[in-house]
Structure formats: structure tokens, C-alpha cells
Motif scaffolding. Structure first.
Motif, mmCIF file in Angstrom:
data_model
loop_
_atom_site.group_PDB
_atom_site.id
_atom_site.type_symbol
_atom_site.label_atom_id
_atom_site.label_comp_id
_atom_site.label_asym_id
_atom_site.label_seq_id
_atom_site.Cartn_x
_atom_site.Cartn_y
_atom_site.Cartn_z
ATOM 1 N N GLU A 113 93.094 -60.133 97.660
ATOM 2 C CA GLU A 113 92.809 -59.029 96.739
ATOM 3 C C GLU A 113 93.946 -58.014 96.726
ATOM 4 O O GLU A 113 94.338 -57.520 95.673
ATOM 5 C CB GLU A 113 91.479 -58.352 97.100
ATOM 6 C CG GLU A 113 90.261 -59.187 96.775
ATOM 7 C CD GLU A 113 90.188 -59.562 95.294
ATOM 8 O OE1 GLU A 113 90.374 -58.687 94.430
ATOM 9 O OE2 GLU A 113 89.943 -60.756 95.021
ATOM 10 N N LYS A 114 94.474 -57.705 97.897
ATOM 11 C CA LYS A 114 95.605 -56.763 97.962
ATOM 12 C C LYS A 114 96.817 -57.321 97.244
ATOM 13 O O LYS A 114 97.526 -56.600 96.546
ATOM 14 C CB LYS A 114 95.933 -56.422 99.410
ATOM 15 C CG LYS A 114 94.828 -55.636 100.082
ATOM 16 C CD LYS A 114 95.392 -54.594 100.988
ATOM 17 C CE LYS A 114 94.250 -53.819 101.607
ATOM 18 N NZ LYS A 114 94.554 -52.442 101.760
ATOM 19 N N HIS A 115 97.073 -58.619 97.391
ATOM 20 C CA HIS A 115 98.203 -59.242 96.696
ATOM 21 C C HIS A 115 98.023 -59.210 95.181
ATOM 22 O O HIS A 115 98.985 -59.011 94.451
ATOM 23 C CB HIS A 115 98.404 -60.676 97.172
ATOM 24 C CG HIS A 115 99.141 -60.759 98.464
ATOM 25 N ND1 HIS A 115 99.679 -61.925 98.930
ATOM 26 C CD2 HIS A 115 99.443 -59.825 99.403
ATOM 27 C CE1 HIS A 115 100.278 -61.708 100.086
ATOM 28 N NE2 HIS A 115 100.131 -60.442 100.398
ATOM 29 N N GLU A 144 96.698 -56.920 93.577
ATOM 30 C CA GLU A 144 97.008 -55.540 93.192
ATOM 31 C C GLU A 144 98.495 -55.221 93.356
ATOM 32 O O GLU A 144 98.931 -54.118 93.053
ATOM 33 C CB GLU A 144 96.203 -54.566 94.064
ATOM 34 C CG GLU A 144 94.706 -54.697 93.920
ATOM 35 C CD GLU A 144 93.940 -53.984 95.027
ATOM 36 O OE1 GLU A 144 94.570 -53.393 95.939
ATOM 37 O OE2 GLU A 144 92.694 -54.032 94.994
ATOM 38 N N ASN A 190 100.000 -55.290 96.307
ATOM 39 C CA ASN A 190 100.158 -54.636 97.606
ATOM 40 C C ASN A 190 100.209 -55.670 98.719
ATOM 41 O O ASN A 190 99.764 -56.799 98.553
ATOM 42 C CB ASN A 190 98.991 -53.673 97.870
ATOM 43 C CG ASN A 190 98.942 -52.560 96.858
ATOM 44 O OD1 ASN A 190 99.961 -51.961 96.539
ATOM 45 N ND2 ASN A 190 97.756 -52.290 96.338
ATOM 46 N N GLU A 191 100.719 -55.248 99.843
ATOM 47 C CA GLU A 191 100.755 -56.087 101.026
ATOM 48 C C GLU A 191 99.574 -55.759 101.930
ATOM 49 O O GLU A 191 98.993 -54.679 101.845
ATOM 50 C CB GLU A 191 102.057 -55.869 101.794
ATOM 51 C CG GLU A 191 103.248 -56.543 101.149
ATOM 52 C CD GLU A 191 103.116 -58.054 101.118
ATOM 53 O OE1 GLU A 191 102.867 -58.680 102.171
ATOM 54 O OE2 GLU A 191 103.255 -58.614 100.028
ATOM 55 N N TYR A 192 99.244 -56.668 102.803
ATOM 56 C CA TYR A 192 98.223 -56.478 103.833
ATOM 57 C C TYR A 192 98.878 -56.878 105.145
ATOM 58 O O TYR A 192 98.793 -58.022 105.573
ATOM 59 C CB TYR A 192 97.010 -57.350 103.519
ATOM 60 C CG TYR A 192 95.821 -57.152 104.436
ATOM 61 C CD1 TYR A 192 95.301 -55.897 104.687
ATOM 62 C CD2 TYR A 192 95.206 -58.245 105.037
ATOM 63 C CE1 TYR A 192 94.201 -55.726 105.511
ATOM 64 C CE2 TYR A 192 94.102 -58.082 105.853
ATOM 65 C CZ TYR A 192 93.605 -56.827 106.082
ATOM 66 O OH TYR A 192 92.513 -56.658 106.900
ATOM 67 N N GLU A 239 97.600 -53.852 110.089
ATOM 68 C CA GLU A 239 96.235 -53.642 109.596
ATOM 69 C C GLU A 239 95.228 -54.681 110.073
ATOM 70 O O GLU A 239 94.086 -54.346 110.367
ATOM 71 C CB GLU A 239 96.245 -53.590 108.064
ATOM 72 C CG GLU A 239 96.986 -52.386 107.521
ATOM 73 C CD GLU A 239 96.904 -52.265 106.011
ATOM 74 O OE1 GLU A 239 95.900 -52.722 105.428
ATOM 75 O OE2 GLU A 239 97.847 -51.719 105.423
#
Length: 136
Positions: A53-55, A57, A59-61, A66
């Protein structure tokens, strides 16, 4: 000089991603005495969906910053510090890559023209687009 920023499959294509290939080694090294692999695998699958989901968007996780602390919190044990090299090794266990077929052609063409290249981070260009730019 050409600077290529590689990020999110610009030069490499993922043939498969299996988080559990990396997670199994992580479990063997740090959590084998704290939980069953099946438990960690189920939790890893939950966290992998967060990563996807972050990818989506853009974004990285970050695994170490984290995600790694969540395993320590859930299964006990010390919060692990993992070097960038160890994190990269973990991620490489999860992914099966192949070089984008057009990239080899592009690199050979640059070499033939004595063009120095540096691969840094994110360009978004695929091999075909790079060849088009080179031939201009």
C-alpha cells in the motif's frame, strides 16, 4: 556523462517477490526460539500488505526503521539494529530479479560511444526510452 537514477524497477524487473524467502532466514537468525515460523509468516504477510500500500502511494516502508521493531514488540527480544548491507541482503532474498532486456543494449551502446555512466536512484526511464534518448 549520463546519470541514471534507478528506483522501482528501472533497470531490473522483478520476476517474483516472496517476502517469506527473506523472512525465513530472519526468523532462523533471530526468532526461532521465540515463535513458530508459521506465526511470523502470518504476521509478515500482514506487514507486507502495508508495504504494498505504501508503494502504491509512492512511499517507502523501511524494513529496519518501521517494520523490524514491530517483530521485536510482537515476539519479544531486543530491537535489532541491521546495517544497510544486511537489509539489502534480506531484500535480495525476497526478490528474484532479471535485468531489463533493453538495458544491456543501452549499456553496450554507451560503452561503444565511451559515455561514462553512473547509476544513482530514480529516473523512471525504461531501457527503450534510454535508447531513444541516446540516439537523439
Amino acid at each position: 556523462m549520463i546519470l541514471i537514477f534507478d528506483y522501482f524497477e528501472t533497470l531490473l524487473n522483478s520476476r517474483s517477490i516472496d517476502f517469506n524467502r527473506g523472512l525465513k532466514v530472519f526468523w532462523e537468525n533471530y526468532y526461532q526460539d521465540k515463535c513458530a515460523f508459521e506465526d511470523m509468516k502470518a504476521y509478515g504477510e500482514e506487514l507486507f500488505h502495508v508495504l504494498l500500500e505504501k508503494h502504491k502511494e509512492g512511499n517507502e516502508y523501511p524494513f529496519v526503521k518501521e517494520e523490524l521493531p514491530l517483530y521485536a514488540k510482537r515476539y519479544g527480544g531486543d530491537k535489532l539494529d541491521m546495517s544497510y548491507t544486511e537489509e539489502a541482503d534480506f531484500l535480495m532474498l525476497c526478490n528474484d530479479f532479471e535485468v531489463d532486456p533493453a538495458i544491456a543494449e543501452f549499456l553496450n551502446a554507451c560503452s561503444g560511444k565511451n559515455i561514462p555512466m553512473y547509476v544513482l536512484s530514480n529516473s523512471g526511464f525504461r531501457g527503450e526510452a534510454l535508447m531513444e534518448i541516446l540516439n537523439r
